[in-house]
Scaffold this motif. Structure first.
Motif, short mmCIF file in Angstrom:
data_model
loop_
_atom_site.label_atom_id
_atom_site.label_comp_id
_atom_site.label_asym_id
_atom_site.label_seq_id
_atom_site.Cartn_x
_atom_site.Cartn_y
_atom_site.Cartn_z
N HIS A 19 -11.19 -5.31 20.81
CA HIS A 19 -9.82 -5.65 21.27
C HIS A 19 -9.96 -4.49 23.04
O HIS A 19 -10.17 -3.75 22.38
CB HIS A 19 -8.44 -5.17 21.00
N ALA A 21 -8.50 -4.14 26.72
CA ALA A 21 -7.46 -4.56 27.73
C ALA A 21 -7.53 -3.86 29.20
O ALA A 21 -8.67 -3.03 29.71
CB ALA A 21 -6.12 -3.94 26.85
N GLY A 25 -2.63 -3.55 30.78
CA GLY A 25 -2.04 -3.65 29.49
C GLY A 25 -2.60 -5.32 29.17
O GLY A 25 -2.35 -5.60 27.98
N ARG A 26 -3.09 -5.64 30.26
CA ARG A 26 -3.24 -6.82 29.59
C ARG A 26 -4.06 -7.51 28.83
O ARG A 26 -5.46 -6.88 28.85
CB ARG A 26 -3.13 -8.10 30.98
N VAL A 27 -4.10 -8.30 27.67
CA VAL A 27 -5.15 -8.25 26.71
C VAL A 27 -6.60 -9.44 27.39
O VAL A 27 -5.98 -10.63 27.87
CB VAL A 27 -4.95 -9.04 25.71
N ARG A 30 -10.63 -10.45 22.33
CA ARG A 30 -10.28 -10.23 21.27
C ARG A 30 -11.42 -10.75 20.58
O ARG A 30 -11.55 -12.00 20.83
CB ARG A 30 -9.13 -10.69 20.86
#
Length: 88
Positions: A19, A21, A25-27, A30
């Protein structure tokens, strides 16, 4: 791809969950990677913070990623290792 700030890794025997980021904090991604894809994928990332649960193989992977220039952080299974039950 945008600048990856931190990568969280769930280690397993054959399939690894990864994961990524950004600093805010944005993804960014994944992924589910096989054992052979995992080191090649991590080598392709710019140096960043990699967080993994401290387990038997985490130390091996931590050394591998540190040699690639990443900052590896191992997270203990129990944050308070001596308190495993709520009764105490």
């Amino acid at each position: 791809m945008e600048e990856v700030s931190i990568v969280g890794v769930d280690l397993a025997k054959q399939v690894f969950q990864v994961h990524g980021a950004a600093a805010d904090g944005r993804v960014l991604f994944r992924k589910k990677l096989s054992r052979s894809q995992f080191p090649r994928f991590m080598a392709g990332l710019r140096p960043c913070v990699i967080a993994m649960e401290a387990c038997g193989t985490a130390h091996y992977w931590g050394r591998e990623f540190a040699s690639m220039g990443h900052d590896v952080r191992l997270i203990p299974v129990y944050v308070k290792a001596f308190v495993k039950k709520a009764k105490e």
